[in-house]
Design a protein around this motif. Structure first.
Motif, PDB file in Angstrom:
ATOM      1  N   UNK A   7       1.599  30.096 -10.463  1.00  0.00           N
ATOM      2  CA  UNK A   7       2.574  29.427  -9.783  1.00  0.00           C
ATOM      3  C   UNK A   7       3.743  29.031 -10.599  1.00  0.00           C
ATOM      4  N   UNK A   8       3.531  28.554 -11.567  1.00  0.00           N
ATOM      5  CA  UNK A   8       4.306  28.077 -12.558  1.00  0.00           C
ATOM      6  C   UNK A   8       5.401  29.246 -13.102  1.00  0.00           C
ATOM      7  N   UNK A   9       4.843  30.425 -13.506  1.00  0.00           N
ATOM      8  CA  UNK A   9       5.331  31.720 -13.654  1.00  0.00           C
ATOM      9  C   UNK A   9       6.197  32.190 -12.694  1.00  0.00           C
ATOM     10  N   UNK A  10       5.929  32.001 -11.545  1.00  0.00           N
ATOM     11  CA  UNK A  10       6.798  32.302 -10.455  1.00  0.00           C
ATOM     12  C   UNK A  10       8.054  31.288 -10.407  1.00  0.00           C
ATOM     13  N   UNK A  11       7.779  30.162 -10.564  1.00  0.00           N
ATOM     14  CA  UNK A  11       8.903  29.252 -10.510  1.00  0.00           C
ATOM     15  C   UNK A  11       9.833  29.456 -11.637  1.00  0.00           C
ATOM     16  N   UNK A  12       9.452  30.062 -12.790  1.00  0.00           N
ATOM     17  CA  UNK A  12      10.225  30.360 -14.036  1.00  0.00           C
ATOM     18  C   UNK A  12      11.126  31.376 -13.614  1.00  0.00           C
ATOM     19  N   UNK A  13      10.379  32.414 -12.992  1.00  0.00           N
ATOM     20  CA  UNK A  13      11.048  33.827 -12.388  1.00  0.00           C
ATOM     21  C   UNK A  13      12.112  33.355 -11.190  1.00  0.00           C
ATOM     22  N   UNK A  14      11.837  32.514 -10.462  1.00  0.00           N
ATOM     23  CA  UNK A  14      12.904  32.087  -9.613  1.00  0.00           C
ATOM     24  C   UNK A  14      14.146  31.466 -10.242  1.00  0.00           C
ATOM     25  N   UNK A  15      13.848  30.496 -11.051  1.00  0.00           N
ATOM     26  CA  UNK A  15      14.918  29.776 -11.696  1.00  0.00           C
ATOM     27  C   UNK A  15      15.746  30.707 -12.628  1.00  0.00           C
ATOM     28  N   UNK A  16      15.234  31.551 -13.249  1.00  0.00           N
ATOM     29  CA  UNK A  16      15.923  32.634 -14.150  1.00  0.00           C
ATOM     30  C   UNK A  16      16.657  33.311 -13.012  1.00  0.00           C
ATOM     31  N   UNK A  44      18.347  24.510 -17.409  1.00  0.00           N
ATOM     32  CA  UNK A  44      17.415  24.415 -16.075  1.00  0.00           C
ATOM     33  C   UNK A  44      16.126  25.455 -16.518  1.00  0.00           C
ATOM     34  N   UNK A  45      16.556  26.716 -16.731  1.00  0.00           N
ATOM     35  CA  UNK A  45      15.598  27.833 -16.972  1.00  0.00           C
ATOM     36  C   UNK A  45      14.886  27.321 -18.190  1.00  0.00           C
ATOM     37  N   UNK A  46      15.328  26.773 -19.214  1.00  0.00           N
ATOM     38  CA  UNK A  46      14.499  26.294 -20.429  1.00  0.00           C
ATOM     39  C   UNK A  46      13.533  25.229 -20.081  1.00  0.00           C
ATOM     40  N   UNK A  67       5.292  19.931 -12.288  1.00  0.00           N
ATOM     41  CA  UNK A  67       6.358  19.085 -11.869  1.00  0.00           C
ATOM     42  C   UNK A  67       7.652  19.225 -12.827  1.00  0.00           C
ATOM     43  N   UNK A  68       7.712  19.789 -13.968  1.00  0.00           N
ATOM     44  CA  UNK A  68       8.843  20.153 -14.761  1.00  0.00           C
ATOM     45  C   UNK A  68       9.660  21.419 -14.046  1.00  0.00           C
ATOM     46  N   UNK A  69       8.585  22.275 -13.675  1.00  0.00           N
ATOM     47  CA  UNK A  69       9.233  23.582 -13.196  1.00  0.00           C
ATOM     48  C   UNK A  69       9.857  23.263 -11.809  1.00  0.00           C
ATOM     49  N   UNK A  70       9.047  22.396 -10.801  1.00  0.00           N
ATOM     50  CA  UNK A  70       9.969  21.805  -9.828  1.00  0.00           C
ATOM     51  C   UNK A  70      11.193  21.080  -9.981  1.00  0.00           C
TER      52      UNK A  70
END
Length: 111
Positions: A7-16, A44-46, A67-70
């Motif tokens: 889930x966190x990896x998907x959030x990183x992909x969306x942010x990037x 924000x991506x970092x 929480x950091x990803x969100x």
């Protein structure tokens, strides 16, 4: 590694993806709001990537990492941007950031 890391990896992909989309729109239009969004997309991506690593490798702090990803996604959405789609473009053009180029004289040019 638990399912929360995915889930966190998907959030990183969306942010990037959102950062790169803002960068593309800025390069085509040169608008100040998208410049600011493109510049702020880097930290924000970092932050989202840090959240992924906390979620994946610190089992006791999985929720802190999520929480950091969100937080990164929330902050990225708070940046003010101009409206670049004026002619009722479809969802596909908006998704990929296909905006009209603005030439040096300030007029829009369709491509």
């Amino acid at each position: 590694m638990s399912y929360l890391a995915y889930v966190a990896g998907f959030g990183v992909a969306v942010t990037a993806f959102l950062w790169l989309r803002d960068l593309r729109i800025f390069s085509r239009t040169g608008l100040a709001g998208y410049r600011k969004a493109a510049y702020l997309g880097v930290p924000f991506t970092a932050l989202a990537l840090l959240g992924f690593f906390v979620t994946a490798y610190a089992e006791a702090w999985e929720y802190l990492g999520l929480g950091l990803v969100l937080l990164a996604l929330y902050l990225q959405g708070r940046v003010e941007r101009e409206n670049v789609w004026l002619h009722g473009e479809g969802a596909r053009k908006r998704f990929f950031g296909s905006a009209e180029r603005i030439n040096d004289k300030g007029s829009r040019k369709r491509l």
